[in-house]
Design an enzyme around this catalytic site. Structure first.
Site, PDB file in Angstrom:
ATOM      1  N   LYS A  57       1.952   2.177  -5.001  1.00 18.95           N
ATOM      2  CA  LYS A  57       2.577   1.633  -6.226  1.00 18.95           C
ATOM      3  C   LYS A  57       1.749   1.970  -7.469  1.00 18.95           C
ATOM      4  O   LYS A  57       2.289   2.337  -8.508  1.00 18.95           O
ATOM      5  CB  LYS A  57       2.715   0.098  -6.115  1.00 18.95           C
ATOM      6  CG  LYS A  57       3.628  -0.355  -4.999  1.00 18.95           C
ATOM      7  CD  LYS A  57       3.639  -1.860  -4.862  1.00 18.95           C
ATOM      8  CE  LYS A  57       2.360  -2.443  -4.327  1.00 18.95           C
ATOM      9  NZ  LYS A  57       2.002  -2.061  -2.953  1.00 18.95           N
ATOM     10  N   ASP A  72       0.810  -1.218   0.000  1.00 20.82           N
ATOM     11  CA  ASP A  72       0.000   0.000   0.000  1.00 20.82           C
ATOM     12  C   ASP A  72       0.845   1.271   0.000  1.00 20.82           C
ATOM     13  O   ASP A  72       0.422   2.311   0.511  1.00 20.82           O
ATOM     14  CB  ASP A  72      -0.970   0.031   1.208  1.00 20.82           C
ATOM     15  CG  ASP A  72      -1.905  -1.153   1.200  1.00 20.82           C
ATOM     16  OD1 ASP A  72      -2.281  -1.609   0.106  1.00 20.82           O
ATOM     17  OD2 ASP A  72      -2.258  -1.637   2.308  1.00 20.82           O
ATOM     18  N   GLN A  76       1.919  -6.066  -3.139  1.00 22.12           N
ATOM     19  CA  GLN A  76       2.360  -6.173  -1.747  1.00 22.12           C
ATOM     20  C   GLN A  76       3.659  -5.365  -1.554  1.00 22.12           C
ATOM     21  O   GLN A  76       3.861  -4.403  -2.270  1.00 22.12           O
ATOM     22  CB  GLN A  76       2.543  -7.641  -1.313  1.00 22.12           C
ATOM     23  CG  GLN A  76       1.234  -8.428  -1.206  1.00 22.12           C
ATOM     24  CD  GLN A  76       0.681  -8.906  -2.527  1.00 22.12           C
ATOM     25  OE1 GLN A  76       1.364  -9.566  -3.295  1.00 22.12           O
ATOM     26  NE2 GLN A  76      -0.559  -8.582  -2.808  1.00 22.12           N
ATOM     27  N   GLY A  85      -4.637  -4.296  -3.665  1.00 21.22           N
ATOM     28  CA  GLY A  85      -5.647  -3.264  -3.916  1.00 21.22           C
ATOM     29  C   GLY A  85      -4.881  -2.054  -4.406  1.00 21.22           C
ATOM     30  O   GLY A  85      -4.173  -1.415  -3.635  1.00 21.22           O
ATOM     31  N   HIS A  86      -4.956  -1.786  -5.695  1.00 21.31           N
ATOM     32  CA  HIS A  86      -4.132  -0.734  -6.308  1.00 21.31           C
ATOM     33  C   HIS A  86      -5.026   0.408  -6.782  1.00 21.31           C
ATOM     34  O   HIS A  86      -5.815   0.244  -7.702  1.00 21.31           O
ATOM     35  CB  HIS A  86      -3.335  -1.330  -7.479  1.00 21.31           C
ATOM     36  CG  HIS A  86      -2.266  -2.276  -7.024  1.00 21.31           C
ATOM     37  ND1 HIS A  86      -1.403  -2.917  -7.878  1.00 21.31           N
ATOM     38  CD2 HIS A  86      -1.899  -2.674  -5.771  1.00 21.31           C
ATOM     39  CE1 HIS A  86      -0.571  -3.667  -7.176  1.00 21.31           C
ATOM     40  NE2 HIS A  86      -0.851  -3.546  -5.908  1.00 21.31           N
TER      41      HIS A  86
HETATM   42  P1  GDP Z   1      -0.743   0.359  -3.589  1.00 26.90           P
HETATM   43  O1  GDP Z   1      -1.373  -0.916  -3.132  1.00 26.90           O
HETATM   44  O2  GDP Z   1       0.718   0.421  -3.259  1.00 26.90           O
HETATM   45  O3  GDP Z   1      -1.007   0.671  -5.025  1.00 26.90           O
HETATM   46  O4  GDP Z   1      -1.426   1.519  -2.729  1.00 26.90           O
HETATM   47  P2  GDP Z   1      -2.986   1.650  -2.355  1.00 26.90           P
HETATM   48  O5  GDP Z   1      -3.748   2.042  -3.559  1.00 26.90           O
HETATM   49  O6  GDP Z   1      -3.452   0.457  -1.614  1.00 26.90           O
HETATM   50  O7  GDP Z   1      -2.937   2.800  -1.275  1.00 26.90           O
HETATM   51  C1  GDP Z   1      -2.366   4.049  -1.534  1.00 26.90           C
HETATM   52  C2  GDP Z   1      -3.432   5.129  -1.252  1.00 26.90           C
HETATM   53  O8  GDP Z   1      -2.818   6.391  -1.209  1.00 26.90           O
HETATM   54  C3  GDP Z   1      -4.480   5.214  -2.365  1.00 26.90           C
HETATM   55  O9  GDP Z   1      -5.696   5.627  -1.799  1.00 26.90           O
HETATM   56  C4  GDP Z   1      -3.926   6.320  -3.279  1.00 26.90           C
HETATM   57  O10 GDP Z   1      -4.941   6.985  -4.020  1.00 26.90           O
HETATM   58  C5  GDP Z   1      -3.312   7.250  -2.257  1.00 26.90           C
HETATM   59  N1  GDP Z   1      -2.116   7.987  -2.712  1.00 26.90           N
HETATM   60  C6  GDP Z   1      -1.121   7.585  -3.551  1.00 26.90           C
HETATM   61  N2  GDP Z   1      -0.142   8.518  -3.607  1.00 26.90           N
HETATM   62  C7  GDP Z   1      -0.544   9.525  -2.802  1.00 26.90           C
HETATM   63  C8  GDP Z   1       0.064  10.768  -2.408  1.00 26.90           C
HETATM   64  O11 GDP Z   1       1.153  11.131  -2.803  1.00 26.90           O
HETATM   65  N3  GDP Z   1      -0.642  11.534  -1.517  1.00 26.90           N
HETATM   66  C9  GDP Z   1      -1.850  11.156  -1.019  1.00 26.90           C
HETATM   67  N4  GDP Z   1      -2.444  11.966  -0.161  1.00 26.90           N
HETATM   68  N5  GDP Z   1      -2.445   9.998  -1.369  1.00 26.90           N
HETATM   69  C10 GDP Z   1      -1.785   9.182  -2.228  1.00 26.90           C
HETATM   70  P1  IMO Z   2      -0.966  -4.172  -2.238  1.00 24.99           P
HETATM   71  O1  IMO Z   2      -0.509  -4.736  -3.552  1.00 24.99           O
HETATM   72  C1  IMO Z   2      -0.978  -4.566   2.101  1.00 24.99           C
HETATM   73  C2  IMO Z   2      -1.126  -8.623   3.711  1.00 24.99           C
HETATM   74  C3  IMO Z   2      -2.385  -9.060   4.453  1.00 24.99           C
HETATM   75  C4  IMO Z   2      -1.755 -10.019   5.460  1.00 24.99           C
HETATM   76  C5  IMO Z   2      -0.662 -10.706   4.652  1.00 24.99           C
HETATM   77  C6  IMO Z   2      -1.071 -12.045   4.073  1.00 24.99           C
HETATM   78  O2  IMO Z   2      -2.254  -3.442  -2.294  1.00 24.99           O
HETATM   79  O3  IMO Z   2       0.133  -3.400  -1.586  1.00 24.99           O
HETATM   80  P2  IMO Z   2      -2.619 -12.721   1.997  1.00 24.99           P
HETATM   81  O4  IMO Z   2      -4.069 -12.426   1.733  1.00 24.99           O
HETATM   82  O5  IMO Z   2      -1.691 -12.185   0.973  1.00 24.99           O
HETATM   83  O6  IMO Z   2      -2.370 -14.167   2.306  1.00 24.99           O
HETATM   84  O7  IMO Z   2      -2.313 -11.937   3.381  1.00 24.99           O
HETATM   85  O8  IMO Z   2      -0.340  -9.803   3.601  1.00 24.99           O
HETATM   86  N1  IMO Z   2      -1.358  -8.111   2.337  1.00 24.99           N
HETATM   87  C7  IMO Z   2      -1.253  -6.820   2.000  1.00 24.99           C
HETATM   88  N2  IMO Z   2      -1.037  -5.731   2.763  1.00 24.99           N
HETATM   89  N3  IMO Z   2      -1.096  -4.440   0.767  1.00 24.99           N
HETATM   90  C8  IMO Z   2      -1.292  -5.537  -0.005  1.00 24.99           C
HETATM   91  O9  IMO Z   2      -1.286  -5.475  -1.360  1.00 24.99           O
HETATM   92  C9  IMO Z   2      -1.422  -6.789   0.609  1.00 24.99           C
HETATM   93  N4  IMO Z   2      -1.644  -8.044   0.151  1.00 24.99           N
HETATM   94  C10 IMO Z   2      -1.580  -8.847   1.231  1.00 24.99           C
HETATM   95  O10 IMO Z   2      -3.010  -7.971   5.068  1.00 24.99           O
HETATM   96  O11 IMO Z   2      -1.125  -9.285   6.477  1.00 24.99           O
HETATM   97 MG    MG Z   3      -2.885  -1.568  -1.846  1.00 23.10          MG
END
Ligand code: GDP
Ligand code: IMO
Ligand code: MG
Length: 427
Positions: A16, A13, A224, A40-41
């Site tokens: 990416k 999270d 991840q 979750g991207h």
């Molecule tokens: P990922 O799994 O690494 O792709 O990240 P996620 O989408 O799960 O979580 C990142 C969250 O931060 C999302 O809600 C993005 O829209 C938000 N986000 C990404 N870059 C920025 C930033 O520079 N500033 C802020 N405030 N939010 C961001």
């Molecule tokens: P993105 O790509 C954050 C965590 C789960 C748990 C562990 C194992 O959005 O960054 P799993 O379901 O993979 O067997 O769970 O890994 N986890 C993540 N945490 N971002 C993710 O993906 C994750 N995918 C799995 O919360 O701790």
């Molecule tokens: Mg994510």
């Protein structure tokens, strides 16, 4: 543009998808190579927000090709949901989304088993996303999984499903007292799903070879984060795939000679969702503030993310095991209102300095973070579009992190939207 692997350098999270979407402007092909719908991207373009679990985050760019590689574990139902969501917003993946026929399929037994195991583990649960990831990868490695190509031919699918049903249903009954899953229903449903995704399914090797010959530019989109890697993370509180940059090759079928850069995405602070150690966690009002300002709730499960200060030993480990060439620092703007900001420079373990996150869980549990205090900048960074526009204290913070991790920051993100980005030096 160089061929880039973009991976998470903390516990996932990191933002990416935001970075992938932005850097896709210069690329032709975007490949997911590991993980599954546990990811979750989130991509925000103008006022539209998408959360992708399986489809690469580059799909928003209408002319780019997106590939789901062999290393991904695929729930076909989830792909169809994402395709339908895209269609509602006028985006079609037809002719530019491809799925490797040798990627493994997440079956109903995997999802049920994930949940049963977690429930039985009680307080020792990993806190998985419940998407069947671990059981699917274990069936793959045990050599009795089902692959995407099998969904296209009942003669392949039937014996495999019957075999899995045989031992998984017995396991459900004996170990968990859970009801069996009817293999006939699964065969019928997954043949139907196979027909629905068939237009996207390909034998990737030759296609990728052709793309390579045409000098197409690749982005490998990690899921991840490094400290969730099954080998390099806080085992057993990890996911079930290799999340590090090296996995990009195994999970796509493209060799390491193709890769020019490895960009490690890092948040300006740290978050973790799920259970397991987290040395810089702030179980207090500051942590809550980070969660509130940063909107730190899981994009897949909606769970509150645990929040803490930037942890240099975590990112230092990521720099080493991924061979990072650059950092992409996200969410700098979330720190805009903090008067002072702490950075963990190293740990003390039994009084001895430790520079990187250790691998042994018991040792991780004994890590005492040592902090350095830096002054906040107390100014809005969301409008900044160049290094010089950033407040002085924000620049000092970034410089200090570069110094601690010993990797240059190539890009900074100051908001969720595509244009809220600052390129420093991505050469
Ligand atoms: P990922 O799994 O690494 O792709 O990240 P996620 O989408 O799960 O979580 C990142 C969250 O931060 C999302 O809600 C993005 O829209 C938000 N986000 C990404 N870059 C920025 C930033 O520079 N500033 C802020 N405030 N939010 C961001
Ligand atoms: P993105 O790509 C954050 C965590 C789960 C748990 C562990 C194992 O959005 O960054 P799993 O379901 O993979 O067997 O769970 O890994 N986890 C993540 N945490 N971002 C993710 O993906 C994750 N995918 C799995 O919360 O701790
Ligand atoms: Mg994510």
């Amino acid at each position: 543009m160089p061929n880039r692997v973009i991976i998470g350098s903390q516990w996932g999270d990191e933002g990416k998808a935001k970075v992938v979407d932005f850097l896709t402007l210069d690329a032709d092909i975007i490949i997911r190579f590991q993980g599954g719908a546990n990811a979750g991207h989130t991509v925000k373009v103008d006022d539209q927000e998408f959360v992708f679990h399986l489809i690469p985050s580059g799909i928003m760019h209408k002319e780019k090709v997106c590939i789901i590689g062999n290393g991904v574990v695929i729930d076909p139902r989830q792909i169809l949901i994402e395709i339908a969501d895209l269609a509602k917003k006028g985006i079609t993946p037809d002719g530019r989304l491809f799925i490797a026929d040798n990627a493994h399929v997440v079956l109903p037994w995997h999802i049920a088993m994930d949940k049963l195991k977690e429930k039985k583990a009680g307080k020792d649960a990993i806190g998985t996303t419940g998407r069947g990831i671990g059981p699917c990868y274990s069936d793959k490695v045990n050599r009795h999984g089902v692959r995407v190509g099998d969904l296209l031919d009942e003669r392949e699918l039937r014996p495999r499903i019957e075999a899995i049903a045989g031992f998984r249903n017995q396991e459900f009954d004996l170990m968990y007292g859970a009801p069996p899953i009817d293999p006939e229903q699964v065969i019928a449903e997954f043949l139907e799903l196979g027909r629905a995704i068939a237009p996207f399914v390909v034998d990737l090797a030759e296609m990728l070879h052709g793309m390579r010959k045409q000098n197409k530019r690749f982005i490998f989109e990690g899921a991840q984060g490094t400290i969730l890697d099954v080998d390099h993370g806080t085992y057993p509180f990890v996911t079930s795939s290799n999340t590090v940059a090296g996995s990009a090759c195994c999970g796509s079928g493209l060799g390491p000679t193709l890769i020019d850069q490895v960009v490690g995405v890092v948040k300006a602070y740290t978050t973790r969702v799920g259970n397991g150690p987290f040395p810089t966690e702030l179980d207090n009002a500051i942590g809550e503030n980070l969660r509130k300002i940063g909107g730190e709730f899981g994009a897949t499960t909606g769970r509150a993310r645990r929040c803490g200060w930037f942890d240099a030993p975590v990112v230092r480990k990521a720099a080493i095991v991924n061979g990072l060439t650059h950092l992409a620092m996200t969410k700098l703007d979330v720190l805009d209102s903090f008067e002072e900001i702490l950075v963990c420079t190293h740990y003390l373990v039994d009084g001895v300095a430790q520079q990187t996150m250790p691998s042994q869980l018991s040792k991780v549990g004994r890590c005492q973070p040592v902090y350095e205090k830096l002054p906040g900048w107390m100014a809005d960074t969301t409008k900044c579009r160049s290094w010089n526009e950033l407040p002085l204290n924000a620049r000092s913070y970034l410089k200090r992190i570069e110094e601690l991790v010993d990797v240059k920051i190539g890009m900074i993100s100051v908001g969720a939207k595509r244009d809220e980005s600052i390129i420093i030096d991505l050469d």
